[in-house]
Design an enzyme around this catalytic site. Structure first.
Site, PDB file in Angstrom:
ATOM      1  N   LEU A  89       0.885  -1.164   0.000  1.00 47.73           N
ATOM      2  CA  LEU A  89       0.000   0.000   0.000  1.00 47.73           C
ATOM      3  C   LEU A  89       0.925   1.217   0.000  1.00 47.73           C
ATOM      4  O   LEU A  89       2.005   1.178   0.616  1.00 47.73           O
ATOM      5  CB  LEU A  89      -0.895   0.028   1.241  1.00 47.73           C
ATOM      6  CG  LEU A  89      -1.982  -1.058   1.328  1.00 47.73           C
ATOM      7  CD1 LEU A  89      -2.747  -0.945   2.644  1.00 47.73           C
ATOM      8  CD2 LEU A  89      -2.957  -0.967   0.147  1.00 47.73           C
ATOM      9  N   ASP A  90       0.498   2.293  -0.654  1.00 48.92           N
ATOM     10  CA  ASP A  90       1.322   3.503  -0.656  1.00 48.92           C
ATOM     11  C   ASP A  90       1.478   4.029   0.765  1.00 48.92           C
ATOM     12  O   ASP A  90       0.660   3.723   1.646  1.00 48.92           O
ATOM     13  CB  ASP A  90       0.654   4.601  -1.511  1.00 48.92           C
ATOM     14  CG  ASP A  90       0.543   4.190  -2.965  1.00 48.92           C
ATOM     15  OD1 ASP A  90       1.319   3.310  -3.397  1.00 48.92           O
ATOM     16  OD2 ASP A  90      -0.329   4.735  -3.662  1.00 48.92           O
ATOM     17  N   LYS A  91       2.488   4.867   0.959  1.00 50.90           N
ATOM     18  CA  LYS A  91       2.762   5.424   2.289  1.00 50.90           C
ATOM     19  C   LYS A  91       1.532   6.151   2.855  1.00 50.90           C
ATOM     20  O   LYS A  91       1.240   6.079   4.044  1.00 50.90           O
ATOM     21  CB  LYS A  91       3.954   6.388   2.179  1.00 50.90           C
ATOM     22  CG  LYS A  91       4.476   6.896   3.484  1.00 50.90           C
ATOM     23  CD  LYS A  91       5.714   7.755   3.249  1.00 50.90           C
ATOM     24  CE  LYS A  91       6.132   8.428   4.549  1.00 50.90           C
ATOM     25  NZ  LYS A  91       7.274   9.344   4.353  1.00 50.90           N
TER      26      LYS A  91
END
Ligand code: URA
Length: 220
Positions: A89-91
């Site tokens: 998942l993106d930051k």
């Protein structure tokens, strides 16, 4: 062996517990029981499966020189060598993340060929349109190729739920980018038939139980 194959093996009478054939896959065993598959001794499950409600600000990596990683959120009693996030998942993305030490399991839930669906709650900076929904369902063309058909269910004017059957880099952000839309909030809410537990606060982890593991690989 996948959980499904294990259940089939049990129902076909290939498994014995202390010398007796068992045909029900929910048969309870204890550490001291001797379990054989096709006459060969098997050891008990050696893997661990953890659900994390990922907060913003953590990267989906096992280590990083300058940023906090999701592994830092695993409490010591669940921590062990070899853990990794099963999917990125993106930051700035929040929500459901599975952390495990089982590479085969991760492959089964991540491979586009296995069709395990992932759903995301999305908020945009502009209203969600029927044009977006239509394009998502056909397959949006990105710079790295045409996406698999995806689901889009309307929520509020700026909100929707998107369902993907693959996971490309920044996929949802790039799909909406094709329509000049910016994703202002993104949260993964389910994988397969398993939803992020409502009573799991952001930043918290817990071990998954057998029925939850089954759900992840069900309802593809
Ligand atoms: N799509 C994105 O753009 N980011 C994520 O973190 C997951 C899906």
């Amino acid at each position: 062996m996948s959980r499904k194959d294990a259940k089939i093996a049990v129902s076909h009478g290939k498994v014995t517990v202390n010398g007796a054939v068992v045909k029900l896959s929910d048969h309870k065993v204890s550490e001291s029981d001797e379990i054989l598959l096709d006459g060969n001794k098997i050891s008990k499950n050696k893997h661990i499966y953890i659900v994390l409600n990922k907060p913003q600000g953590y990267v989906s990596a096992t280590e990083d020189e300058s940023q906090h990683t999701v592994l830092e959120l695993v409490p010591p009693e669940l921590f062990r060598k070899g853990l990794f996030p099963a999917g990125r998942l993106d930051k700035d993305t929040t929500g459901l993340m599975i952390i495990t030490d089982d590479g085969d399991f991760a492959h089964r839930i991540l491979s586009p060929k296995k069709h395990v669906k992932k759903s995301y709650a999305v908020t945009l900076d502009i209203p969600v349109t029927a044009e977006m929904k239509e394009a998502f369902e056909k397959g949006v063309a990105l710079s790295d190729g045409v996406c698999k058909p995806a689901g889009l269910a309307f929520g509020g004017k700026y909100d929707c739920t998107v369902t993907l059957f693959e996971g490309r880099y920044h996929q949802i952000k790039r799909m909406f980018g094709c329509f000049g839309a910016k994703v202002t909030a993104l949260k993964r809410i389910s994988i397969g038939g398993f939803s992020l537990p409502e009573n799991l606060p952001e930043g918290q982890c817990r071990e998954l139980d057998e029925s939850e593991l089954d759900l992840i690989e069900k309802d593809r």
